[in-house]
Design a protein around this motif. Structure first.
Motif, short mmCIF file in Angstrom:
data_model
loop_
_atom_site.label_atom_id
_atom_site.label_comp_id
_atom_site.label_asym_id
_atom_site.label_seq_id
_atom_site.Cartn_x
_atom_site.Cartn_y
_atom_site.Cartn_z
N ILE A 238 45.68 65.32 81.81
CA ILE A 238 45.68 64.25 80.87
C ILE A 238 47.56 63.89 80.71
CG2 ILE A 238 45.58 63.42 78.56
CD1 ILE A 238 42.72 64.97 78.49
N LYS A 239 48.12 65.08 80.44
CA LYS A 239 49.69 65.07 80.31
C LYS A 239 50.13 64.10 81.35
CE LYS A 239 50.60 69.11 77.86
NZ LYS A 239 51.09 70.32 77.89
N ASN A 240 49.62 64.50 82.70
CA ASN A 240 50.42 63.89 83.88
C ASN A 240 49.63 62.56 84.41
OD1 ASN A 240 51.93 66.23 84.19
ND2 ASN A 240 50.44 67.51 85.32
N ARG A 241 48.77 62.01 83.25
CA ARG A 241 48.37 60.77 83.76
C ARG A 241 47.17 60.84 84.95
NH1 ARG A 241 53.42 59.61 81.42
NH2 ARG A 241 53.40 57.99 79.82
N GLN A 242 46.67 61.90 85.01
CA GLN A 242 45.64 61.84 86.30
C GLN A 242 44.43 62.03 85.60
OE1 GLN A 242 48.03 65.34 87.90
NE2 GLN A 242 47.38 64.27 89.91
N ILE B 124 32.35 69.61 68.63
CA ILE B 124 32.40 68.62 70.04
C ILE B 124 33.61 67.72 69.98
CG2 ILE B 124 31.42 67.31 71.85
CD1 ILE B 124 30.00 70.15 71.14
N GLN B 125 34.82 68.14 70.37
CA GLN B 125 36.03 67.01 70.34
C GLN B 125 36.27 66.37 71.69
OE1 GLN B 125 38.88 69.94 67.81
NE2 GLN B 125 37.33 71.25 68.67
N ILE B 126 36.17 65.19 71.52
CA ILE B 126 36.42 64.27 72.54
C ILE B 126 37.72 63.62 72.28
CG2 ILE B 126 35.61 62.32 74.14
CD1 ILE B 126 32.86 62.77 72.60
N VAL B 127 38.78 64.11 73.23
CA VAL B 127 40.26 63.43 72.77
C VAL B 127 40.72 62.79 74.30
CG1 VAL B 127 42.40 64.33 72.32
CG2 VAL B 127 40.49 65.63 71.80
N ALA B 128 41.16 61.59 74.06
CA ALA B 128 41.74 60.56 75.12
C ALA B 128 43.31 60.47 74.80
CB ALA B 128 40.89 59.31 75.08
N LEU C 231 36.40 66.37 77.01
CA LEU C 231 35.46 66.93 75.94
C LEU C 231 35.42 68.49 75.81
CD1 LEU C 231 31.79 65.69 75.43
CD2 LEU C 231 32.19 68.02 75.49
N GLN C 232 35.75 68.95 74.56
CA GLN C 232 35.78 70.33 74.57
C GLN C 232 35.15 70.68 73.34
OE1 GLN C 232 39.97 71.56 74.54
NE2 GLN C 232 40.39 70.21 76.50
N SER C 233 34.45 71.91 73.43
CA SER C 233 33.45 72.39 72.25
C SER C 233 34.08 73.76 72.04
CB SER C 233 32.00 72.67 73.09
OG SER C 233 31.13 73.23 72.34
N ALA C 234 34.65 73.63 70.88
CA ALA C 234 35.54 74.82 70.51
C ALA C 234 35.66 74.82 68.94
CB ALA C 234 36.75 74.69 71.07
N GLY C 235 36.38 75.67 68.52
CA GLY C 235 36.78 75.64 66.86
C GLY C 235 37.71 74.73 66.63
N LEU C 236 37.81 74.12 65.42
CA LEU C 236 39.07 73.12 64.93
C LEU C 236 40.05 73.79 65.31
CD1 LEU C 236 37.59 72.00 61.47
CD2 LEU C 236 37.57 70.59 63.75
N GLY C 237 41.14 72.97 65.49
CA GLY C 237 42.74 73.46 65.82
C GLY C 237 42.51 74.19 67.20
N VAL C 238 41.86 73.83 68.17
CA VAL C 238 41.91 74.67 69.19
C VAL C 238 43.27 74.55 70.20
CG1 VAL C 238 40.73 72.87 70.59
CG2 VAL C 238 40.89 75.38 71.64
N ALA C 239 43.85 75.47 70.73
CA ALA C 239 45.09 75.44 71.22
C ALA C 239 45.56 74.35 72.21
CB ALA C 239 45.36 76.96 71.65
N SER C 240 44.45 74.23 73.02
CA SER C 240 44.51 73.18 74.07
C SER C 240 44.55 71.82 73.57
CB SER C 240 43.23 73.26 75.11
OG SER C 240 42.22 72.98 74.07
N ILE C 241 43.96 71.33 72.57
CA ILE C 241 44.12 69.89 71.94
C ILE C 241 45.42 69.95 71.13
CG2 ILE C 241 43.18 68.11 70.56
CD1 ILE C 241 40.44 69.32 71.65
N LYS C 242 45.80 71.08 70.40
CA LYS C 242 46.99 70.96 69.75
C LYS C 242 48.19 70.75 70.73
CE LYS C 242 46.61 73.73 65.47
NZ LYS C 242 47.16 74.72 64.70
N ASP C 243 48.14 71.55 71.75
CA ASP C 243 49.17 71.30 72.96
C ASP C 243 49.35 69.95 73.38
OD1 ASP C 243 50.92 71.78 75.02
OD2 ASP C 243 49.44 72.22 76.22
N LEU C 244 48.15 69.35 73.75
CA LEU C 244 48.00 67.93 74.14
C LEU C 244 48.66 67.08 73.02
CD1 LEU C 244 47.13 65.82 76.51
CD2 LEU C 244 45.02 65.73 75.23
N SER C 245 48.28 67.11 71.65
CA SER C 245 48.93 66.31 70.66
C SER C 245 50.16 66.49 70.46
CB SER C 245 47.90 66.42 69.40
OG SER C 245 48.33 67.72 68.72
#
Length: 316
Positions: free
Chosen positions: A183-187, A120-124, A192-206
């Motif tokens: 999140i990128k567009n400040r909207q 469970i990866q909660i990213v803000a 909260l994403q339930s996925a494997g470590l290093g999931v592409a969506s959060i890598k993209d965001l970071s």
């Protein structure tokens, strides 16, 4: 008429004898997975090949589905022999939780093995100022598609923390990629994403903005209980993340149903653990599958065939 009946019976018997033994013993194994871009599908393909190569007379098929909830309902209906599903979905299916998508208890489900965990990866966004679960209050959060495995995880975590969606400023029910774009567009403040470590969506965001990974406190993990387990997102998993982040993981399970024969369930379990190298070639998530963890948090009764294997392996 009696003579004709005898002749017909003889013809049927002769026709049966002419069918090769392997054909008569053919075993059909339909493996229920998830979307073709996820982890479930390639693992299902890997298992399909292993079973086809090693179970005499086996005819295998891999079915792409909407994952956990649909898979479990299909198993109950006898429309599959093996499925991957998140542990909390399995538990809720056994209990018959209508809100989670199970109209009645799915009493035919039987366990094969615990496999690998979803984190469970909660990213803000950093600028949102969110640094804790409590800090989500009054903020906007995407919790995944409604009644998806991810959204079930989100609801349970909020409940264990003494919170609800009502505490949020806004709740969005969006897939991973759409959440990240907002999140990128400040909207949107967080996802909260339930996925494997290093999931592409959060890598993209970071790599696009500064992020903050939100930890899940030990007290919340204890309140959740099985099939949730304590886990860590190691430092460096995402750009700008320089410390380990405590969180919770939910184990994925391989599940079958009671009408699958004991021998088939035994072979499916045995061959899984005898061919982990081949399965890891199908997807790296299989590297986290360990025999010693196979019974950890199992929320439903084991299939007798799986139980036989674990007794032979000294786990029971």
């Amino acid at each position: 008429m009696k003579t004709l009946g005898v002749k017909l019976a003889a013809l049927v018997t002769a026709a049966t004898l002419m069918v090769p033994a392997a054909t008569r013993a053919e075993e059909f194994i339909n493996i229920l997975t998830g979307g073709t871009s996820g982890v479930y599908y390639p693992l299902g393909v890997g298992l399909s090949k292993i079973y086809a190569d090693n179970i005499p007379g086996a005819r295998t098929q891999v079915q792409s589905t909407k994952a956990s909830v649909e898979n479990l309902n299909l198993l109950q209906q006898g429309k599959g022999e093996l499925a991957l599903a998140l542990g909390d979905s399995v538990k809720l299916a056994w209990e018959g939780d209508a809100d989670a998508g199970f109209k009645e208890p799915l009493s035919k489900l039987r366990g094969i093995a615990a496999v690998y965990p979803n984190y469970i990866q909660i990213v803000a966004s950093k600028e949102s100022g969110i640094a804790s679960l409590d800090g989500l209050k009054g903020k906007s959060l995407s919790v995944g598609a409604a009644k998806s495995g991810t959204e079930l995880n989100a609801r349970k975590i909020f409940e264990a923390a003494g919170m609800s969606y009502d505490d949020l400023g806004k709740t969005e029910y969006l897939p991973f990629a759409e959440s990240v774009e907002l999140i990128k567009n400040r909207q949107l403040d967080a996802t909260l994403q339930s996925a494997g470590l290093g999931v592409a969506s959060i890598k993209d965001l970071s790599t696009s903005i500064d992020i903050q990974l939100v930890s899940v406190p030990e007290a919340v993990i204890s309140a959740l209980g099985a099939p949730y387990i304590a886990a860590t997102i190691p430092a460096g998993t995402y750009q700008g993340q320089d410390v380990d982040v405590p969180t919770v993981a939910v184990v994925n399970f391989l599940v079958t149903h009671e009408d699958v024969s004991e021998e088939t369930a035994y072979q499916m379990t045995k061959l899984l653990f005898e061919n982990l190298g081949e399965l890891e070639a199908a997807h790296k998530a299989a590297a986290q599958i360990k025999l010693e963890n196979a019974l950890t948090g199992m929320p439903i009764p084991l299939h007798p065939g799986a139980e036989r294997f674990y007794k032979e392996a000294g786990l029971m």
